[in-house]
Design a protein around this motif. Sequence first.
Motif, PDB file in Angstrom:
ATOM      1  N   HIS A   1      -4.482   5.561  12.317  1.00 26.16           N
ATOM      2  CA  HIS A   1      -3.180   5.963  12.873  1.00 26.16           C
ATOM      3  C   HIS A   1      -2.298   6.540  11.770  1.00 26.16           C
ATOM      4  O   HIS A   1      -2.591   6.392  10.582  1.00 26.16           O
ATOM      5  CB  HIS A   1      -2.504   4.784  13.575  1.00 26.16           C
TER       6      HIS A   1
ATOM      7  N   HIS B   1      -4.351   6.247   8.251  1.00 29.28           N
ATOM      8  CA  HIS B   1      -4.859   5.043   7.578  1.00 29.28           C
ATOM      9  C   HIS B   1      -5.266   3.996   8.610  1.00 29.28           C
ATOM     10  O   HIS B   1      -4.950   4.112   9.790  1.00 29.28           O
ATOM     11  CB  HIS B   1      -3.788   4.461   6.653  1.00 29.28           C
TER      12      HIS B   1
ATOM     13  N   ASP C   1      -4.917  -0.287   9.020  1.00 24.78           N
ATOM     14  CA  ASP C   1      -4.134  -1.360   8.411  1.00 24.78           C
ATOM     15  C   ASP C   1      -5.043  -2.372   7.699  1.00 24.78           C
ATOM     16  O   ASP C   1      -6.191  -2.597   8.109  1.00 24.78           O
ATOM     17  CB  ASP C   1      -3.273  -2.065   9.477  1.00 24.78           C
TER      18      ASP C   1
END
Length: 227
Positions: free
Chosen positions: A159, A96, A98
């Motif tokens: 990440h 994903h 952030d």
Amino acid sequence: MLTIVPDLLSAAEVARVRELIEPGDWVDGNATSGVQSALAKRNAQLPEDSAAAREAGTLVLDALGRSALFVAAALPLKVFPPLFNRYAGGQAFGTHVDTAVRIRRGSDFRLRADLSATIFLEDPGAYDGGELIVEGAFGEQQVKLPAGQAVVYPSSSLHRVAPVTRGVRLASFLWLQSMVRDDGARAILWELDRGVQAAGAALGQGDAAVVRLTGVYHNLLRRWAEM
Ligand code: NI
């Protein structure tokens, strides 16, 4: 740019943080997630307004403020109060990016998440898996650090956290808005700062070339800093 802060929390501070958070009222980690993250995220988290999270978070924030390396690399403007998470029994967080803007519930505090940080709170030998894997221009980097060490990486990067297949992975995490929004510009300042520090140590802080280069650092920061 991915930066490791090797000596963020002492062993005593790690022990104190764990003493505060471990008996806490852990809830499903999706409390802070966007819709897409919620699909990928499987972990437990301390509620952000719990007394344990606030007290332990203050300890982490103080340590970050004292770390010359963290301050020079991140150039922080605003830091979201640190949160705490726990992975066990195969839990993981899939790939994903952030969320761009973080708003603190019940307040007008908001920040643009430029950088994310993970502060490891468990001995890496005590659990299997749990690596933080960050995709960057040079491929994937896997990070699993000793307790008390931190990694800072761009919030914009893809990440994930690998499944924890044995033991428990305990960590603190946070987002921050940097005075220098652009990751490339921040990386140049970081390199220049390291060069100036090394030149100052070798030649003396009063050396004319060191004074000039220090001036270049400050004038670039003046040009790029947003507040
Ligand atoms: Ni994330």
